[in-house]
Design a protein around this motif. Structure first.
Motif, short mmCIF file in Angstrom:
data_model
loop_
_atom_site.label_atom_id
_atom_site.label_comp_id
_atom_site.label_asym_id
_atom_site.label_seq_id
_atom_site.Cartn_x
_atom_site.Cartn_y
_atom_site.Cartn_z
N MET A 10 0.83 -1.20 0.00
CA MET A 10 0.00 0.00 0.00
C MET A 10 0.87 1.26 0.00
SD MET A 10 -3.02 -1.01 -0.32
CE MET A 10 -3.99 0.41 0.05
N THR A 11 1.96 1.24 0.77
CA THR A 11 2.87 2.39 0.79
C THR A 11 3.51 2.58 -0.57
OG1 THR A 11 3.30 2.00 3.12
CG2 THR A 11 4.88 3.38 1.94
N SER A 12 3.92 1.49 -1.20
CA SER A 12 4.52 1.58 -2.53
C SER A 12 3.54 2.14 -3.55
CB SER A 12 4.99 0.20 -3.00
OG SER A 12 5.97 -0.30 -2.14
N LEU A 13 2.30 1.72 -3.48
CA LEU A 13 1.28 2.26 -4.38
C LEU A 13 1.08 3.75 -4.16
CD1 LEU A 13 -1.51 -0.47 -4.38
CD2 LEU A 13 -0.12 0.26 -6.32
N ALA A 14 1.05 4.17 -2.91
CA ALA A 14 0.85 5.59 -2.61
C ALA A 14 2.01 6.42 -3.14
CB ALA A 14 0.69 5.79 -1.10
N VAL A 15 3.24 5.96 -2.92
CA VAL A 15 4.41 6.69 -3.40
C VAL A 15 4.43 6.72 -4.92
CG1 VAL A 15 6.93 6.68 -3.49
CG2 VAL A 15 5.76 6.28 -1.33
N ALA A 16 4.18 5.60 -5.57
CA ALA A 16 4.18 5.55 -7.04
C ALA A 16 3.09 6.41 -7.62
CB ALA A 16 4.02 4.10 -7.50
N GLY A 17 1.92 6.42 -6.99
CA GLY A 17 0.80 7.20 -7.50
C GLY A 17 1.06 8.69 -7.48
N PHE A 18 1.82 9.16 -6.49
CA PHE A 18 2.10 10.59 -6.41
C PHE A 18 3.36 10.98 -7.17
CE2 PHE A 18 -0.90 10.44 -2.91
CZ PHE A 18 -1.65 11.55 -3.21
N GLY A 19 3.94 10.07 -7.91
CA GLY A 19 5.12 10.37 -8.70
C GLY A 19 4.78 11.05 -10.02
N ALA A 20 3.50 11.16 -10.35
CA ALA A 20 3.08 11.75 -11.62
C ALA A 20 3.37 13.25 -11.64
CB ALA A 20 1.60 11.50 -11.83
N GLU A 21 3.34 13.81 -12.83
CA GLU A 21 3.55 15.25 -13.01
C GLU A 21 2.49 16.02 -12.22
OE1 GLU A 21 3.29 18.40 -16.66
OE2 GLU A 21 3.93 16.38 -17.08
N PRO A 22 2.86 17.16 -11.60
CA PRO A 22 1.88 17.92 -10.83
C PRO A 22 0.74 18.41 -11.72
CG PRO A 22 3.88 19.18 -11.12
CD PRO A 22 4.15 17.80 -11.62
N MET A 23 -0.43 18.44 -11.15
CA MET A 23 -1.60 18.89 -11.90
C MET A 23 -1.77 20.40 -11.82
SD MET A 23 -4.42 15.98 -11.44
CE MET A 23 -5.43 16.84 -12.62
N ALA A 24 -1.28 21.04 -10.79
CA ALA A 24 -1.51 22.47 -10.64
C ALA A 24 -0.42 23.11 -9.80
CB ALA A 24 -2.87 22.72 -10.00
N LYS A 25 -0.14 24.36 -10.13
CA LYS A 25 0.77 25.18 -9.34
C LYS A 25 0.04 26.48 -9.03
CE LYS A 25 4.88 23.33 -11.57
NZ LYS A 25 6.02 23.64 -12.44
N LEU A 26 0.18 26.95 -7.80
CA LEU A 26 -0.46 28.21 -7.44
C LEU A 26 0.36 28.93 -6.39
CD1 LEU A 26 -3.34 27.70 -4.97
CD2 LEU A 26 -2.24 25.74 -5.97
N LYS A 27 0.16 30.25 -6.33
CA LYS A 27 0.84 31.08 -5.35
C LYS A 27 -0.21 31.59 -4.39
CE LYS A 27 4.20 34.76 -4.91
NZ LYS A 27 5.06 35.70 -5.63
N VAL A 28 -0.06 31.24 -3.12
CA VAL A 28 -1.02 31.62 -2.09
C VAL A 28 -0.38 32.72 -1.24
CG1 VAL A 28 -2.45 30.81 -0.18
CG2 VAL A 28 -1.91 29.27 -2.09
N GLY A 29 -1.04 33.86 -1.15
CA GLY A 29 -0.48 35.03 -0.45
C GLY A 29 -0.82 35.11 1.02
N PHE A 30 -1.32 34.03 1.60
CA PHE A 30 -1.71 34.03 3.01
C PHE A 30 -1.51 32.62 3.58
CE2 PHE A 30 -5.28 33.51 0.13
CZ PHE A 30 -5.83 32.31 0.55
N PRO A 31 -1.33 32.50 4.90
CA PRO A 31 -1.20 31.16 5.49
C PRO A 31 -2.54 30.44 5.47
CG PRO A 31 -1.14 32.84 7.20
CD PRO A 31 -1.18 33.56 5.88
N PHE A 32 -2.49 29.10 5.40
CA PHE A 32 -3.71 28.30 5.41
C PHE A 32 -3.42 26.97 6.07
CE2 PHE A 32 -1.51 27.43 1.49
CZ PHE A 32 -1.72 26.09 1.20
N VAL A 33 -4.47 26.19 6.30
CA VAL A 33 -4.35 24.92 6.99
C VAL A 33 -4.88 23.80 6.10
CG1 VAL A 33 -5.10 23.60 9.02
CG2 VAL A 33 -4.62 26.03 9.23
N VAL A 34 -4.15 22.69 6.03
CA VAL A 34 -4.60 21.48 5.34
C VAL A 34 -4.60 20.38 6.39
CG1 VAL A 34 -4.15 19.79 3.54
CG2 VAL A 34 -3.67 22.20 3.11
N GLY A 35 -5.79 19.93 6.79
CA GLY A 35 -5.89 18.98 7.90
C GLY A 35 -5.41 19.65 9.17
N LYS A 36 -4.33 19.15 9.73
CA LYS A 36 -3.73 19.77 10.92
C LYS A 36 -2.41 20.45 10.61
CE LYS A 36 -5.94 16.63 14.13
NZ LYS A 36 -5.78 15.68 15.22
#
Length: 134
Positions: A10-36
């Motif tokens: 499962m760990t190998s699948l997760a790592v391999a799955g996120f090895g693809a080219e990024p789908m988006a790039k963005l510049k965020v001008g303020f702090p934010f929270v993702v999960g914790k």
């Protein structure tokens, strides 16, 4: 033994799955929270696993943090007119990603969180990135 082997696979699948080219790039001008995870203002990359799980990886383009965001809701209504963008919902001093427009094939991804009437919405346009995983 089977449990350990299953965890490694499962760990190998997760790592391999996120090895693809990024789908988006963005510049965020303020702090934010993702999960914790607290994410400072800066440039970020959003990518999705190639195996189709409704999870996004948000990571700093520099030396900052990375986090995973569950997006259980995908609206099948096309959102082509609004361009590619990320909507944040801010309550007090804390902002969180609420929806991502046109990230993959013109659809809307949503965290499904309820938004209070007193919340402020901020929109950040996606600068670049592939519209398909490779």
């Amino acid at each position: 033994m089977k449990t350990i082997l299953k965890a490694v696979m499962m760990t190998s699948l997760a790592v391999a799955g996120f090895g693809a080219e990024p789908m988006a790039k963005l510049k965020v001008g303020f702090p934010f929270v993702v999960g914790k995870t607290k994410m400072p203002a800066g440039e970020y990359r959003i990518s999705v696993p190639s195996y189709g799980v409704r999870t996004l990886k948000i990571e700093s383009m520099g030396t900052g943090p990375a986090a995973f965001l569950a997006v259980p809701v995908q609206d099948l209504t096309r959102e082509d007119q609004g361009g590619r963008k990320v909507e944040f919902v801010c309550e007090g001093q804390e902002c969180k990603i609420s929806r991502i427009f046109n990230l993959d094939s013109g659809y809307l991804f949503s965290t499904g969180q309820k938004v209070k009437a007193t919340s402020e919405r901020l929109v950040v346009k996606i600068n670049s990135g592939s519209t398909k995983t490779e």
